[in-house]
Design a protein around this motif. Structure first.
Motif, PDB file in Angstrom:
ATOM      1  N   LYS A  96       3.139  25.043 124.579  1.00 47.21           N
ATOM      2  CA  LYS A  96       2.615  25.563 122.988  1.00 47.21           C
ATOM      3  C   LYS A  96       1.115  25.268 123.326  1.00 47.21           C
ATOM      4  CE  LYS A  96       3.164  22.550 119.745  1.00 47.21           C
ATOM      5  NZ  LYS A  96       3.529  21.884 118.482  1.00 47.21           N
ATOM      6  N   TRP A  97       0.718  24.156 123.831  1.00 44.55           N
ATOM      7  CA  TRP A  97      -0.882  23.917 123.731  1.00 44.55           C
ATOM      8  C   TRP A  97      -1.543  24.606 124.659  1.00 44.55           C
ATOM      9  CZ3 TRP A  97      -3.317  22.265 119.716  1.00 44.55           C
ATOM     10  CH2 TRP A  97      -2.549  21.410 118.798  1.00 44.55           C
ATOM     11  N   PHE A  98      -0.915  25.063 125.923  1.00 48.75           N
ATOM     12  CA  PHE A  98      -1.496  25.653 126.862  1.00 48.75           C
ATOM     13  C   PHE A  98      -1.767  27.096 126.313  1.00 48.75           C
ATOM     14  CE2 PHE A  98      -1.247  29.271 130.197  1.00 48.75           C
ATOM     15  CZ  PHE A  98      -1.765  28.636 131.132  1.00 48.75           C
ATOM     16  N   HIS A 114      -5.125  31.356 124.075  1.00 49.52           N
ATOM     17  CA  HIS A 114      -5.160  32.510 122.924  1.00 49.52           C
ATOM     18  C   HIS A 114      -6.685  32.273 122.247  1.00 49.52           C
ATOM     19  CE1 HIS A 114      -4.289  35.239 119.675  1.00 49.52           C
ATOM     20  NE2 HIS A 114      -4.635  34.034 118.584  1.00 49.52           N
ATOM     21  N   LEU A 115      -7.170  30.894 121.852  1.00 51.41           N
ATOM     22  CA  LEU A 115      -8.391  30.590 121.087  1.00 51.41           C
ATOM     23  C   LEU A 115      -9.281  30.934 122.230  1.00 51.41           C
ATOM     24  CD1 LEU A 115      -9.692  29.335 118.714  1.00 51.41           C
ATOM     25  CD2 LEU A 115      -9.542  27.111 120.043  1.00 51.41           C
ATOM     26  N   ARG A 116      -9.398  30.763 123.407  1.00 48.80           N
ATOM     27  CA  ARG A 116     -10.239  31.397 124.242  1.00 48.80           C
ATOM     28  C   ARG A 116     -10.691  32.771 124.165  1.00 48.80           C
ATOM     29  NH1 ARG A 116     -14.435  32.905 126.013  1.00 48.80           N
ATOM     30  NH2 ARG A 116     -15.452  32.507 127.945  1.00 48.80           N
ATOM     31  N   GLN A 135      -4.976  18.229 128.211  1.00 48.53           N
ATOM     32  CA  GLN A 135      -4.745  18.925 129.417  1.00 48.53           C
ATOM     33  C   GLN A 135      -4.197  20.381 129.426  1.00 48.53           C
ATOM     34  OE1 GLN A 135      -2.590  16.153 131.709  1.00 48.53           O
ATOM     35  NE2 GLN A 135      -4.245  15.123 132.664  1.00 48.53           N
ATOM     36  N   ALA A 136      -3.323  20.437 128.602  1.00 43.99           N
ATOM     37  CA  ALA A 136      -2.617  21.792 128.300  1.00 43.99           C
ATOM     38  C   ALA A 136      -3.553  22.851 127.781  1.00 43.99           C
ATOM     39  CB  ALA A 136      -1.386  21.538 127.442  1.00 43.99           C
ATOM     40  N   PHE A 137      -4.530  22.342 126.992  1.00 44.34           N
ATOM     41  CA  PHE A 137      -5.157  23.220 126.005  1.00 44.34           C
ATOM     42  C   PHE A 137      -6.389  23.578 126.997  1.00 44.34           C
ATOM     43  CE2 PHE A 137      -8.627  23.984 122.915  1.00 44.34           C
ATOM     44  CZ  PHE A 137      -7.994  24.710 122.245  1.00 44.34           C
ATOM     45  N   GLU A 138      -6.843  22.805 127.810  1.00 47.99           N
ATOM     46  CA  GLU A 138      -8.042  23.018 128.849  1.00 47.99           C
ATOM     47  C   GLU A 138      -7.375  23.890 129.784  1.00 47.99           C
ATOM     48  OE1 GLU A 138     -11.943  22.762 130.333  1.00 47.99           O
ATOM     49  OE2 GLU A 138     -11.059  22.340 128.506  1.00 47.99           O
ATOM     50  N   ALA A 139      -6.125  23.702 130.202  1.00 45.38           N
ATOM     51  CA  ALA A 139      -5.414  24.338 131.271  1.00 45.38           C
ATOM     52  C   ALA A 139      -5.415  26.109 130.961  1.00 45.38           C
ATOM     53  CB  ALA A 139      -4.048  23.758 131.639  1.00 45.38           C
ATOM     54  N   GLY A 140      -5.095  25.914 129.532  1.00 44.44           N
ATOM     55  CA  GLY A 140      -4.861  27.352 129.090  1.00 44.44           C
ATOM     56  C   GLY A 140      -6.374  28.330 129.188  1.00 44.44           C
ATOM     57  N   ARG A 141      -7.499  27.318 128.719  1.00 45.71           N
ATOM     58  CA  ARG A 141      -8.903  28.025 128.647  1.00 45.71           C
ATOM     59  C   ARG A 141      -9.269  28.482 129.833  1.00 45.71           C
ATOM     60  NH1 ARG A 141     -13.485  26.470 130.535  1.00 45.71           N
ATOM     61  NH2 ARG A 141     -12.932  24.383 130.916  1.00 45.71           N
ATOM     62  N   LYS A 142      -8.885  27.445 130.878  1.00 44.29           N
ATOM     63  CA  LYS A 142      -9.214  27.805 132.304  1.00 44.29           C
ATOM     64  C   LYS A 142      -8.319  28.989 132.805  1.00 44.29           C
ATOM     65  CE  LYS A 142     -10.851  23.174 133.798  1.00 44.29           C
ATOM     66  NZ  LYS A 142     -10.544  22.141 134.576  1.00 44.29           N
ATOM     67  N   GLN A 143      -7.284  29.109 132.462  1.00 48.07           N
ATOM     68  CA  GLN A 143      -6.475  30.149 133.146  1.00 48.07           C
ATOM     69  C   GLN A 143      -6.969  31.684 132.574  1.00 48.07           C
ATOM     70  OE1 GLN A 143      -3.973  30.134 135.475  1.00 48.07           O
ATOM     71  NE2 GLN A 143      -4.023  32.337 135.320  1.00 48.07           N
ATOM     72  N   PHE A 144      -7.644  31.695 131.469  1.00 45.64           N
ATOM     73  CA  PHE A 144      -8.067  32.678 130.837  1.00 45.64           C
ATOM     74  C   PHE A 144      -9.119  33.165 131.647  1.00 45.64           C
ATOM     75  CE2 PHE A 144     -11.125  34.856 128.042  1.00 45.64           C
ATOM     76  CZ  PHE A 144     -10.119  35.997 127.519  1.00 45.64           C
ATOM     77  N   GLU A 145     -10.165  32.059 131.666  1.00 46.35           N
ATOM     78  CA  GLU A 145     -11.419  32.458 132.523  1.00 46.35           C
ATOM     79  C   GLU A 145     -11.155  32.678 133.783  1.00 46.35           C
ATOM     80  OE1 GLU A 145     -13.538  28.753 131.541  1.00 46.35           O
ATOM     81  OE2 GLU A 145     -13.838  29.300 129.338  1.00 46.35           O
ATOM     82  N   LYS A 146     -10.395  32.094 134.508  1.00 40.41           N
ATOM     83  CA  LYS A 146      -9.961  32.622 135.947  1.00 40.41           C
ATOM     84  C   LYS A 146      -9.369  34.090 135.875  1.00 40.41           C
ATOM     85  CE  LYS A 146      -7.012  31.347 139.577  1.00 40.41           C
ATOM     86  NZ  LYS A 146      -5.667  30.625 140.059  1.00 40.41           N
ATOM     87  N   GLU A 147      -8.617  34.389 135.083  1.00 43.50           N
ATOM     88  CA  GLU A 147      -8.014  35.675 135.031  1.00 43.50           C
ATOM     89  C   GLU A 147      -9.185  36.997 134.629  1.00 43.50           C
ATOM     90  OE1 GLU A 147      -4.807  35.844 132.320  1.00 43.50           O
ATOM     91  OE2 GLU A 147      -3.528  34.688 133.531  1.00 43.50           O
ATOM     92  N   HIS A 148      -9.926  36.466 133.782  1.00 43.24           N
ATOM     93  CA  HIS A 148     -11.138  37.421 133.472  1.00 43.24           C
ATOM     94  C   HIS A 148     -12.435  37.276 134.287  1.00 43.24           C
ATOM     95  CE1 HIS A 148      -8.702  39.132 130.214  1.00 43.24           C
ATOM     96  NE2 HIS A 148      -8.105  37.783 130.187  1.00 43.24           N
ATOM     97  N   GLY A 149     -12.630  36.451 135.254  1.00 40.79           N
ATOM     98  CA  GLY A 149     -13.716  36.274 135.855  1.00 40.79           C
ATOM     99  C   GLY A 149     -14.899  35.547 135.178  1.00 40.79           C
ATOM    100  N   ILE A 150     -14.480  34.675 134.297  1.00 43.41           N
ATOM    101  CA  ILE A 150     -15.502  33.960 133.529  1.00 43.41           C
ATOM    102  C   ILE A 150     -15.704  32.598 134.044  1.00 43.41           C
ATOM    103  CG2 ILE A 150     -16.075  33.144 131.203  1.00 43.41           C
ATOM    104  CD1 ILE A 150     -14.052  35.227 130.301  1.00 43.41           C
ATOM    105  N   ASP A 151     -17.116  32.375 134.265  1.00 40.30           N
ATOM    106  CA  ASP A 151     -17.473  31.152 134.874  1.00 40.30           C
ATOM    107  C   ASP A 151     -18.859  30.566 133.895  1.00 40.30           C
ATOM    108  OD1 ASP A 151     -18.617  28.762 136.215  1.00 40.30           O
ATOM    109  OD2 ASP A 151     -18.760  29.924 137.935  1.00 40.30           O
ATOM    110  N   LEU A 152     -18.143  29.637 132.808  1.00 42.83           N
ATOM    111  CA  LEU A 152     -19.163  29.263 131.886  1.00 42.83           C
ATOM    112  C   LEU A 152     -20.259  28.338 132.437  1.00 42.83           C
ATOM    113  CD1 LEU A 152     -16.548  27.798 129.110  1.00 42.83           C
ATOM    114  CD2 LEU A 152     -17.775  29.783 129.193  1.00 42.83           C
ATOM    115  N   GLU A 153     -20.147  27.623 133.703  1.00 46.55           N
ATOM    116  CA  GLU A 153     -21.288  26.917 134.336  1.00 46.55           C
ATOM    117  C   GLU A 153     -22.404  28.173 134.738  1.00 46.55           C
ATOM    118  OE1 GLU A 153     -20.183  24.188 137.091  1.00 46.55           O
ATOM    119  OE2 GLU A 153     -18.692  23.221 135.438  1.00 46.55           O
ATOM    120  N   ARG A 154     -21.941  29.071 135.415  1.00 45.47           N
ATOM    121  CA  ARG A 154     -22.731  29.862 135.802  1.00 45.47           C
ATOM    122  C   ARG A 154     -23.399  30.820 134.750  1.00 45.47           C
ATOM    123  NH1 ARG A 154     -19.321  34.800 137.382  1.00 45.47           N
ATOM    124  NH2 ARG A 154     -19.274  35.160 135.295  1.00 45.47           N
ATOM    125  N   ASP A 155     -22.513  31.241 133.537  1.00 47.84           N
ATOM    126  CA  ASP A 155     -22.996  31.469 132.178  1.00 47.84           C
ATOM    127  C   ASP A 155     -24.214  30.968 131.710  1.00 47.84           C
ATOM    128  OD1 ASP A 155     -21.311  33.765 132.919  1.00 47.84           O
ATOM    129  OD2 ASP A 155     -20.084  33.489 131.217  1.00 47.84           O
TER     130      ASP A 155
END
Length: 85
Positions: free
Chosen positions: A13-15, A20-22, A44-64
């Motif tokens: 649920k939290w993942f 979704h929020l990201r 951890q689940a919430f953060e993992a969901g965010r990271k998964q979205f970023e990974k799938e979409h090639g988003i790197d927050l540190e780089r940005d």
């Protein structure tokens, strides 16, 4: 498949909420901090969901963030240079 069976419904649920929020409100994540009073599984689940979205979409927050800092630096140098004329 066996790994999926070991993941709790709460984690899923939290993942999904983090993912979704990201995906729908990325600006929210720029200033978001991890709540200290939430159970570790939820954060951890919430953060993992965010990271998964970023990974799938090639988003790197540190780089940005680095690129944005560099742009600001270049703008600042350009303004300083123009003031000296």
């Amino acid at each position: 498949m066996e790994e999926e069976a070991n993941i709790s419904e709460e984690y899923k649920k939290w993942f999904n909420r983090g993912y979704h929020l990201r995906s729908t409100m990325p600006e929210v994540f720029k200033n978001m901090t991890v709540p200290q009073n939430e159970p570790k599984e939820i954060t951890q689940a919430f953060e993992a969901g965010r990271k998964q979205f970023e990974k799938e979409h090639g988003i790197d927050l540190e780089r940005d963030a680095f690129r944005e800092k560099m742009k600001e630096s270049m703008r600042s140098k350009g303004q300083q240079k123009n003031r000296g004329r």
